[in-house]
Motif scaffolding. Sequence first.
Motif, PDB file in Angstrom:
ATOM      1  N   UNK A   1     105.233 207.014  37.079  1.00  0.00           N
ATOM      2  CA  UNK A   1     103.860 207.434  37.674  1.00  0.00           C
ATOM      3  C   UNK A   1     104.617 209.218  38.658  1.00  0.00           C
ATOM      4  N   UNK A   2     103.545 209.322  39.652  1.00  0.00           N
ATOM      5  CA  UNK A   2     104.428 210.617  40.197  1.00  0.00           C
ATOM      6  C   UNK A   2     105.823 210.388  40.998  1.00  0.00           C
ATOM      7  N   UNK A   3     106.262 211.118  41.488  1.00  0.00           N
ATOM      8  CA  UNK A   3     108.027 210.961  41.267  1.00  0.00           C
ATOM      9  C   UNK A   3     107.617 210.133  42.567  1.00  0.00           C
ATOM     10  N   UNK A   4     107.208 210.739  43.636  1.00  0.00           N
ATOM     11  CA  UNK A   4     107.246 209.865  45.158  1.00  0.00           C
ATOM     12  C   UNK A   4     106.260 208.849  45.074  1.00  0.00           C
ATOM     13  N   UNK A   5     105.227 208.342  44.541  1.00  0.00           N
ATOM     14  CA  UNK A   5     105.049 207.382  44.611  1.00  0.00           C
ATOM     15  C   UNK A   5     106.010 206.093  43.727  1.00  0.00           C
ATOM     16  N   UNK A   6     106.078 206.674  42.549  1.00  0.00           N
ATOM     17  CA  UNK A   6     106.978 205.672  42.152  1.00  0.00           C
ATOM     18  C   UNK A   6     108.144 205.335  43.248  1.00  0.00           C
ATOM     19  N   UNK A   7     109.396 206.846  43.638  1.00  0.00           N
ATOM     20  CA  UNK A   7     110.269 206.151  44.546  1.00  0.00           C
ATOM     21  C   UNK A   7     109.778 205.481  45.580  1.00  0.00           C
TER      22      UNK A   7
ATOM     23  N   UNK B   1     107.367 202.654  45.805  1.00  0.00           N
ATOM     24  CA  UNK B   1     107.365 201.445  45.639  1.00  0.00           C
ATOM     25  C   UNK B   1     108.876 200.979  44.908  1.00  0.00           C
ATOM     26  N   UNK B   2     109.974 201.354  45.135  1.00  0.00           N
ATOM     27  CA  UNK B   2     111.487 201.443  44.362  1.00  0.00           C
ATOM     28  C   UNK B   2     112.312 201.270  45.828  1.00  0.00           C
ATOM     29  N   UNK B   3     111.687 202.029  46.393  1.00  0.00           N
ATOM     30  CA  UNK B   3     113.096 201.796  48.053  1.00  0.00           C
ATOM     31  C   UNK B   3     112.430 201.017  49.214  1.00  0.00           C
ATOM     32  N   UNK B   4     110.834 200.418  48.940  1.00  0.00           N
ATOM     33  CA  UNK B   4     110.400 199.851  49.776  1.00  0.00           C
ATOM     34  C   UNK B   4     109.677 198.444  49.512  1.00  0.00           C
ATOM     35  N   UNK B   5     109.338 198.090  47.756  1.00  0.00           N
ATOM     36  CA  UNK B   5     108.987 196.843  47.566  1.00  0.00           C
ATOM     37  C   UNK B   5     107.280 196.944  47.805  1.00  0.00           C
TER      38      UNK B   5
ATOM     39  N   UNK C   1      96.374 207.317  39.872  1.00  0.00           N
ATOM     40  CA  UNK C   1      98.441 207.824  39.388  1.00  0.00           C
ATOM     41  C   UNK C   1      97.925 207.812  37.720  1.00  0.00           C
ATOM     42  N   UNK C   2      96.800 207.079  36.654  1.00  0.00           N
ATOM     43  CA  UNK C   2      96.654 207.435  35.903  1.00  0.00           C
ATOM     44  C   UNK C   2      97.622 206.774  35.162  1.00  0.00           C
TER      45      UNK C   2
END
Length: 255
Positions: free
Chosen positions: A148-154, A156-160, A171-172
């Motif tokens: 995923x695009x970096x900020x999209x992934x982060x 999700x990771x940091x907020x759930x 996002x492909x």
Amino acid sequence: MSIGFTKDGHVARVTLDNPKALNAISPAMDDELLAAWTEIDADPDIWVAVLDATPGKAFCAGADVSGGTDRDGRMALGGGLTGVGGPRYVLRKPLIAAVHGYVIGGGFELAMCADVIVAADDAQFFIPEVKAGIIGESGILHRAVRRLPHHVAMGMILTGDRLPVTKAEQYGLVNEVVPVDELAATADRWAAKIMACAPLAVQAAKDAALRGLDMSLEQALGTRYEPIEAYAGTKDQLEGLAAFAEKRKPVWTGR
């Protein structure tokens, strides 16, 4: 709770079947998944694999820990495909994941192990660990920031927070989104598209593409790939040349 494993022509279908636990994967299911992947790779008449799940709320909620968290270190989640919790199993044959509903944690990671992802229009992707106050194996994190695009992934990771399927397509992350009742047929259509190609060439292409990801471009370009070299002189390579010269569709045998 178990998995389904069927063969139809050159297609093997593997189905997660633990609906009471949102199709979460128990250690026993891991054993069956590893056996399925091993059989798929060993059988030259299987050209494509499809991974799906019993209809319901979820494609997969990751590891089923209802019986405890001890997996005896036997293998990684998903029969080894994820490489989390044990040795990683790299499937040689192309794999299509057909996902629906909740695609959560390790289930999300398992889907990302596929080469093609088709998704029902009700699919939602989660990385819920921090929201639940837990963090363990980090495979899902490493795959998410690569897919995923970096900020999209982060985010999700940091907020759930969940990623709806419309955004996943944007996002492909997935190849195609379809209504739920068209999901199985769409996976079959993708399998047919892959099977229209030379199966040994497909497997060699998958091997080279994935191995090259761990290298610089210069290293990848300068590397010799054994499956590509082994394809030279096969019946299918000769059939491809003959079909081109004769202006007809090739008839592949996987040999």
